[in-house]
Design a protein around this motif. Structure first.
Motif, PDB file in Angstrom:
ATOM      1  N   MET A   1       0.835  -1.198   0.000  1.00  0.00           N
ATOM      2  CA  MET A   1       0.000   0.000   0.000  1.00  0.00           C
ATOM      3  C   MET A   1       0.872   1.251   0.000  1.00  0.00           C
ATOM      4  N   ALA A   2       1.919   1.252   0.817  1.00  0.00           N
ATOM      5  CA  ALA A   2       2.815   2.410   0.879  1.00  0.00           C
ATOM      6  C   ALA A   2       3.427   2.687  -0.492  1.00  0.00           C
ATOM      7  N   LYS A   3       3.871   1.657  -1.165  1.00  0.00           N
ATOM      8  CA  LYS A   3       4.490   1.825  -2.480  1.00  0.00           C
ATOM      9  C   LYS A   3       3.490   2.394  -3.486  1.00  0.00           C
ATOM     10  N   ALA A   4       2.273   1.872  -3.486  1.00  0.00           N
ATOM     11  CA  ALA A   4       1.250   2.346  -4.426  1.00  0.00           C
ATOM     12  C   ALA A   4       0.864   3.794  -4.169  1.00  0.00           C
ATOM     13  N   LEU A   5       0.845   4.194  -2.887  1.00  0.00           N
ATOM     14  CA  LEU A   5       0.464   5.568  -2.543  1.00  0.00           C
ATOM     15  C   LEU A   5       1.648   6.526  -2.543  1.00  0.00           C
ATOM     16  N   GLY A   6       2.854   5.996  -2.735  1.00  0.00           N
ATOM     17  CA  GLY A   6       4.040   6.845  -2.752  1.00  0.00           C
ATOM     18  C   GLY A   6       4.375   7.412  -1.388  1.00  0.00           C
TER      19      GLY A   6
ATOM     20  N   SER B   1       5.547   6.149   2.970  1.00  0.00           N
ATOM     21  CA  SER B   1       6.332   5.168   3.723  1.00  0.00           C
ATOM     22  C   SER B   1       5.436   4.189   4.473  1.00  0.00           C
ATOM     23  N   VAL B   2       6.028   3.066   4.833  1.00  0.00           N
ATOM     24  CA  VAL B   2       5.309   2.081   5.650  1.00  0.00           C
ATOM     25  C   VAL B   2       4.966   2.703   7.005  1.00  0.00           C
ATOM     26  N   ASP B   3       5.849   3.531   7.530  1.00  0.00           N
ATOM     27  CA  ASP B   3       5.579   4.191   8.816  1.00  0.00           C
ATOM     28  C   ASP B   3       4.337   5.078   8.734  1.00  0.00           C
ATOM     29  N   THR B   4       4.131   5.729   7.609  1.00  0.00           N
ATOM     30  CA  THR B   4       2.933   6.559   7.438  1.00  0.00           C
ATOM     31  C   THR B   4       1.688   5.682   7.447  1.00  0.00           C
ATOM     32  N   ILE B   5       1.735   4.569   6.748  1.00  0.00           N
ATOM     33  CA  ILE B   5       0.595   3.634   6.733  1.00  0.00           C
ATOM     34  C   ILE B   5       0.321   3.153   8.154  1.00  0.00           C
ATOM     35  N   LYS B   6       1.369   2.795   8.881  1.00  0.00           N
ATOM     36  CA  LYS B   6       1.201   2.340  10.268  1.00  0.00           C
ATOM     37  C   LYS B   6       0.578   3.439  11.132  1.00  0.00           C
ATOM     38  N   SER B   7       1.022   4.670  10.946  1.00  0.00           N
ATOM     39  CA  SER B   7       0.468   5.798  11.716  1.00  0.00           C
ATOM     40  C   SER B   7      -1.011   5.990  11.420  1.00  0.00           C
ATOM     41  N   TRP B   8      -1.387   5.879  10.155  1.00  0.00           N
ATOM     42  CA  TRP B   8      -2.799   6.008   9.785  1.00  0.00           C
ATOM     43  C   TRP B   8      -3.616   4.879  10.396  1.00  0.00           C
TER      44      TRP B   8
ATOM     45  N   ALA C   1     -10.291   7.585  -0.536  1.00  0.00           N
ATOM     46  CA  ALA C   1     -11.741   7.577  -0.778  1.00  0.00           C
ATOM     47  C   ALA C   1     -12.044   6.979  -2.150  1.00  0.00           C
ATOM     48  N   ALA C   2     -11.221   7.304  -3.143  1.00  0.00           N
ATOM     49  CA  ALA C   2     -11.419   6.753  -4.491  1.00  0.00           C
ATOM     50  C   ALA C   2     -11.190   5.246  -4.501  1.00  0.00           C
ATOM     51  N   ILE C   3     -10.165   4.794  -3.767  1.00  0.00           N
ATOM     52  CA  ILE C   3      -9.889   3.356  -3.683  1.00  0.00           C
ATOM     53  C   ILE C   3     -11.038   2.641  -2.982  1.00  0.00           C
ATOM     54  N   LYS C   4     -11.546   3.244  -1.915  1.00  0.00           N
ATOM     55  CA  LYS C   4     -12.662   2.633  -1.186  1.00  0.00           C
ATOM     56  C   LYS C   4     -13.884   2.488  -2.099  1.00  0.00           C
ATOM     57  N   ALA C   5     -14.157   3.517  -2.896  1.00  0.00           N
ATOM     58  CA  ALA C   5     -15.311   3.479  -3.796  1.00  0.00           C
ATOM     59  C   ALA C   5     -15.076   2.573  -4.999  1.00  0.00           C
ATOM     60  N   ASN C   6     -13.810   2.455  -5.416  1.00  0.00           N
ATOM     61  CA  ASN C   6     -13.485   1.667  -6.596  1.00  0.00           C
ATOM     62  C   ASN C   6     -12.161   0.938  -6.360  1.00  0.00           C
ATOM     63  N   PRO C   7     -12.213  -0.251  -5.728  1.00  0.00           N
ATOM     64  CA  PRO C   7     -10.982  -0.968  -5.394  1.00  0.00           C
ATOM     65  C   PRO C   7     -10.070  -1.247  -6.593  1.00  0.00           C
ATOM     66  N   ALA C   8     -10.618  -1.318  -7.794  1.00  0.00           N
ATOM     67  CA  ALA C   8      -9.790  -1.559  -8.983  1.00  0.00           C
ATOM     68  C   ALA C   8      -8.822  -0.403  -9.220  1.00  0.00           C
ATOM     69  N   PHE C   9      -9.148   0.764  -8.707  1.00  0.00           N
ATOM     70  CA  PHE C   9      -8.265   1.923  -8.848  1.00  0.00           C
ATOM     71  C   PHE C   9      -6.916   1.667  -8.185  1.00  0.00           C
ATOM     72  N   PHE C  10      -6.908   0.883  -7.117  1.00  0.00           N
ATOM     73  CA  PHE C  10      -5.650   0.565  -6.437  1.00  0.00           C
ATOM     74  C   PHE C  10      -4.708  -0.168  -7.384  1.00  0.00           C
ATOM     75  N   LYS C  11      -5.246  -1.086  -8.189  1.00  0.00           N
ATOM     76  CA  LYS C  11      -4.406  -1.831  -9.131  1.00  0.00           C
ATOM     77  C   LYS C  11      -3.773  -0.896 -10.153  1.00  0.00           C
ATOM     78  N   GLU C  12      -4.531   0.112 -10.581  1.00  0.00           N
ATOM     79  CA  GLU C  12      -3.985   1.094 -11.500  1.00  0.00           C
ATOM     80  C   GLU C  12      -2.850   1.880 -10.842  1.00  0.00           C
ATOM     81  N   LEU C  13      -3.050   2.283  -9.596  1.00  0.00           N
ATOM     82  CA  LEU C  13      -2.005   3.015  -8.876  1.00  0.00           C
ATOM     83  C   LEU C  13      -0.752   2.173  -8.696  1.00  0.00           C
ATOM     84  N   SER C  14      -0.940   0.939  -8.317  1.00  0.00           N
ATOM     85  CA  SER C  14       0.223   0.086  -8.022  1.00  0.00           C
ATOM     86  C   SER C  14       0.989  -0.292  -9.273  1.00  0.00           C
ATOM     87  N   ALA C  15       0.395  -0.092 -10.456  1.00  0.00           N
ATOM     88  CA  ALA C  15       1.082  -0.412 -11.708  1.00  0.00           C
ATOM     89  C   ALA C  15       2.078   0.681 -12.098  1.00  0.00           C
ATOM     90  N   HIS C  16       2.018   1.824 -11.457  1.00  0.00           N
ATOM     91  CA  HIS C  16       2.900   2.947 -11.830  1.00  0.00           C
ATOM     92  C   HIS C  16       3.989   3.148 -10.819  1.00  0.00           C
TER      93      HIS C  16
END
Length: 94
Positions: free
Chosen positions: A49-54, A56-63, A79-94
């Motif tokens: 998740m950290a990599k896809a969102l650009g 750190s893992v520490d930020t994800i842990k803090s959230w 919010a976009a990922i929650k509404a459309n989980p397929a969007f995460f796959k698009e993010l993680s591809a870049h």
């Protein structure tokens, strides 16, 4: 009206709102993303998740622990990922 007069009027209005003598013109509320639930729904690790969102893992842990909350663009992306989980796959591809 001078800048000072506008500022003074604004502060007086804020005091009236705080005292309950006046209602605010608008109230903005933000839903805080449940990052852990979103991540578990996607079945991805904190690192993925950290990599896809650009971020750190520490930020994800803090959230996820509630020490901090995602804001700005991160909150909108979650919010976009929650509404459309397929969007995460698009993010993680870049």
């Amino acid at each position: 009206m001078s800048f000072f007069d506008e500022l003074k009027a604004s502060l007086e209005e804020a005091v009236e709102i705080k005292k309950g003598a006046k209602k605010p013109a608008r109230v903005t509320r933000y839903e805080i993303a449940d990052v852990k639930a979103i991540r578990e729904q996607l079945n991805v690790s904190q690192g993925e998740m950290a990599k896809a969102l650009g971020t750190s893992v520490d930020t994800i842990k803090s959230w996820e622990s509630g020490r901090r909350n995602p804001t700005g663009l991160a909150a909108k992306v979650l919010a976009a990922i929650k509404a459309n989980p397929a969007f995460f796959k698009e993010l993680s591809a870049h």
